[in-house]
Scaffold this motif. Structure first.
Motif, PDB file in Angstrom:
ATOM      1  N   SER A   1       0.812  -1.225   0.000  1.00  0.00           N
ATOM      2  CA  SER A   1       0.000   0.000   0.000  1.00  0.00           C
ATOM      3  C   SER A   1       0.845   1.274   0.000  1.00  0.00           C
ATOM      4  CB  SER A   1      -0.942   0.008   1.212  1.00  0.00           C
ATOM      5  OG  SER A   1      -0.209   0.030   2.419  1.00  0.00           O
ATOM      6  N   ALA A   2       2.118   1.173  -0.366  1.00  0.00           N
ATOM      7  CA  ALA A   2       2.998   2.346  -0.360  1.00  0.00           C
ATOM      8  C   ALA A   2       2.604   3.332  -1.462  1.00  0.00           C
ATOM      9  CB  ALA A   2       4.448   1.903  -0.548  1.00  0.00           C
ATOM     10  N   ILE A   3       2.666   4.620  -1.145  1.00  0.00           N
ATOM     11  CA  ILE A   3       2.393   5.693  -2.108  1.00  0.00           C
ATOM     12  C   ILE A   3       3.474   6.760  -1.951  1.00  0.00           C
ATOM     13  CG2 ILE A   3       0.795   7.487  -2.874  1.00  0.00           C
ATOM     14  CD1 ILE A   3      -1.488   5.891  -1.786  1.00  0.00           C
ATOM     15  N   LYS A   4       3.964   7.272  -3.088  1.00  0.00           N
ATOM     16  CA  LYS A   4       4.980   8.322  -3.052  1.00  0.00           C
ATOM     17  C   LYS A   4       4.799   9.229  -4.256  1.00  0.00           C
ATOM     18  CE  LYS A   4       9.237   7.083  -3.824  1.00  0.00           C
ATOM     19  NZ  LYS A   4      10.557   6.462  -3.590  1.00  0.00           N
ATOM     20  N   THR A   5       5.120  10.512  -4.093  1.00  0.00           N
ATOM     21  CA  THR A   5       5.045  11.484  -5.182  1.00  0.00           C
ATOM     22  C   THR A   5       6.449  11.943  -5.544  1.00  0.00           C
ATOM     23  OG1 THR A   5       2.878  12.249  -4.430  1.00  0.00           O
ATOM     24  CG2 THR A   5       4.084  13.692  -5.913  1.00  0.00           C
TER      25      THR A   5
ATOM     26  N   LEU B   1       3.430   7.413  -7.373  1.00  0.00           N
ATOM     27  CA  LEU B   1       3.816   6.012  -7.512  1.00  0.00           C
ATOM     28  C   LEU B   1       3.008   5.166  -6.529  1.00  0.00           C
ATOM     29  CD1 LEU B   1       7.689   6.501  -7.710  1.00  0.00           C
ATOM     30  CD2 LEU B   1       6.005   6.568  -9.573  1.00  0.00           C
ATOM     31  N   TYR B   2       2.486   4.064  -7.025  1.00  0.00           N
ATOM     32  CA  TYR B   2       1.545   3.259  -6.250  1.00  0.00           C
ATOM     33  C   TYR B   2       2.044   1.839  -6.015  1.00  0.00           C
ATOM     34  CZ  TYR B   2      -2.094   6.805  -6.959  1.00  0.00           C
ATOM     35  OH  TYR B   2      -2.822   7.969  -6.954  1.00  0.00           O
ATOM     36  N   GLY B   3       1.841   1.375  -4.794  1.00  0.00           N
ATOM     37  CA  GLY B   3       1.922  -0.037  -4.482  1.00  0.00           C
ATOM     38  C   GLY B   3       3.303  -0.627  -4.334  1.00  0.00           C
ATOM     39  N   LEU B   4       3.320  -1.946  -4.362  1.00  0.00           N
ATOM     40  CA  LEU B   4       4.522  -2.733  -4.137  1.00  0.00           C
ATOM     41  C   LEU B   4       5.657  -2.338  -5.070  1.00  0.00           C
ATOM     42  CD1 LEU B   4       5.494  -5.267  -2.480  1.00  0.00           C
ATOM     43  CD2 LEU B   4       4.775  -6.636  -4.454  1.00  0.00           C
ATOM     44  N   PHE B   5       5.335  -2.169  -6.359  1.00  0.00           N
ATOM     45  CA  PHE B   5       6.361  -1.896  -7.366  1.00  0.00           C
ATOM     46  C   PHE B   5       6.520  -0.408  -7.666  1.00  0.00           C
ATOM     47  CE2 PHE B   5       4.745  -6.191  -8.231  1.00  0.00           C
ATOM     48  CZ  PHE B   5       5.921  -6.913  -8.129  1.00  0.00           C
ATOM     49  N   GLN B   6       5.748   0.451  -6.976  1.00  0.00           N
ATOM     50  CA  GLN B   6       5.819   1.899  -7.163  1.00  0.00           C
ATOM     51  C   GLN B   6       5.656   2.265  -8.643  1.00  0.00           C
ATOM     52  OE1 GLN B   6       6.605   4.483  -4.169  1.00  0.00           O
ATOM     53  NE2 GLN B   6       5.059   2.876  -4.043  1.00  0.00           N
ATOM     54  N   LEU B   7       4.450   1.999  -9.155  1.00  0.00           N
ATOM     55  CA  LEU B   7       4.135   2.219 -10.558  1.00  0.00           C
ATOM     56  C   LEU B   7       3.405   3.547 -10.732  1.00  0.00           C
ATOM     57  CD1 LEU B   7       3.015  -1.428 -11.388  1.00  0.00           C
ATOM     58  CD2 LEU B   7       5.253  -0.379 -11.772  1.00  0.00           C
ATOM     59  N   SER B   8       3.677   4.228 -11.831  1.00  0.00           N
ATOM     60  CA  SER B   8       3.245   5.614 -12.020  1.00  0.00           C
ATOM     61  C   SER B   8       1.819   5.749 -12.536  1.00  0.00           C
ATOM     62  CB  SER B   8       4.189   6.302 -13.009  1.00  0.00           C
ATOM     63  OG  SER B   8       3.662   7.540 -13.432  1.00  0.00           O
TER      64      SER B   8
ATOM     65  N   THR C   1      -7.360   1.068 -12.251  1.00  0.00           N
ATOM     66  CA  THR C   1      -7.373   2.242 -11.401  1.00  0.00           C
ATOM     67  C   THR C   1      -6.188   2.087 -10.450  1.00  0.00           C
ATOM     68  OG1 THR C   1      -8.788   1.198  -9.716  1.00  0.00           O
ATOM     69  CG2 THR C   1      -9.881   2.386 -11.508  1.00  0.00           C
ATOM     70  N   CYS C   2      -5.567   3.190 -10.085  1.00  0.00           N
ATOM     71  CA  CYS C   2      -4.347   3.105  -9.273  1.00  0.00           C
ATOM     72  C   CYS C   2      -4.605   2.473  -7.907  1.00  0.00           C
ATOM     73  CB  CYS C   2      -3.732   4.491  -9.114  1.00  0.00           C
ATOM     74  SG  CYS C   2      -3.124   5.187 -10.681  1.00  0.00           S
ATOM     75  N   ASN C   3      -5.821   2.611  -7.382  1.00  0.00           N
ATOM     76  CA  ASN C   3      -6.131   2.007  -6.086  1.00  0.00           C
ATOM     77  C   ASN C   3      -6.058   0.481  -6.127  1.00  0.00           C
ATOM     78  OD1 ASN C   3      -6.468   4.396  -4.732  1.00  0.00           O
ATOM     79  ND2 ASN C   3      -8.683   4.505  -5.089  1.00  0.00           N
TER      80      ASN C   3
END
Length: 210
Positions: A67-71, A122-129, A149-151
C-alpha cells in the motif's frame, strides 16, 4: 461506572476502521516476492537476473509494502539523453570554434513537454506511475497501459501488480511507435532499473532464499 451499550459501539468504530484499513495491505519479504514473480511472470531467456533487479527495486522503494504511495518528479532516462547531448556538444565545440555562443530561448507556447517537470504519483509494491500504468482520480492524461485504477495497486492482491509488470517487460522488449509514449515508458522502467539494483545478480541476491 457502567458504560452505555451505545457508547461501547462508538468506541469500537475506530478500532474496526483501523482493522479494515490495514487488512487491505500486506508486507511481503524478498524470498516470498521472488516466488510470486517466478510464478506470475514470463521472462525472456536473456533476462535471468531481472527478478533480482525487480525485487531489489521493491526493497528500496516500497520496502515490500503493497500500500505504499509516493510522489516524485518524473525521472528522465538520463543515460540516453546525456549521452546524445554530450556528443552533440563535443561536435559543436569542434565545428564552431572561435564563434561566440548564442542561446536561443523558445517562446513559452513552443516549449516542449520534455521541458516541464511533471509530477508522478507512484503506487503499491512496485511503485508504478499514475502517468503510465494506471488511472487515478487526480490524473487525467495517463497512458493507463495496464487498464487499472491506481487504487487496485494498493491492496493485498498482487496478481494485477504482477500482470502490470509483465506489460512493462513486454513493452521494454517490443517496439513502441509513438515517441512520447516510448519516453514515458522508458522513464518508468528507469525507476525499476535504478543504479543500486541494475547490477543485482539472482545467484547472490537470493542466496539466502530456499
Amino acid at each position: 461506572m457502567s458504560i452505555h451499550p451505545g457508547m461501547k459501539m462508538l468506541a469500537a468504530v475506530p478500532v474496526l476502521f483501523l482493522a479494515v484499513g490495514f487488512s487491505d495491505s500486506v508486507i511481503l519479504n524478498k524470498c516470498g516476492l521472488k516466488q510470486e514473480l517466478q510464478t506470475g511472470l514470463t521472462l525472456p531467456p536473456n533476462m535471468t537476473d531481472v527478478l533480482a533487479q525487480i525485487v531489489c527495486h521493491v526493497q528500496l522503494t516500497s520496502n515490500f509494502n503493497t500500500s505504499a504511495i509516493k510522489t516524485i518528479t518524473e525521472p528522465q532516462n538520463s543515460g540516453e539523453h546525456h549521452g546524445s547531448r554530450k556528443g552533440r556538444s563535443a561536435r559543436s565545440r569542434g565545428k564552431d570554434k572561435g564563434r561566440p555562443s548564442r542561446k536561443v530561448t523558445p517562446p513559452p507556447h513552443l516549449e516542449s513537454a520534455e521541458d516541464k517537470n511533471e509530477v508522478w504519483t507512484l503506487y503499491g509494491l512496485f511503485q508504478l506511475s499514475d502517468h503510465v500504468v494506471c488511472n487515478s482520480s487526480t490524473q487525467s492524461h495517463s497512458l493507463n497501459l495496464c487498464g487499472l485504477t491506481c487504487n487496485q495497486l494498493l491492496d493485498d492482491n498482487i496478481s494485477d501488480d504482477l500482470a502490470c509488470i509483465q506489460v512493462l517487460i513486454n513493452k521494454m522488449t517490443g517496439v513502441i511507435p509513438d515517441p512520447e509514449t516510448a519516453k514515458h515508458i522508458r522513464n518508468m522502467i528507469s525507476l525499476i532499473y535504478q543504479p543500486e539494483c541494475v547490477n543485482a545478480k539472482a545467484s547472490t541476491y537470493f542466496a539466502d532464499c530456499p
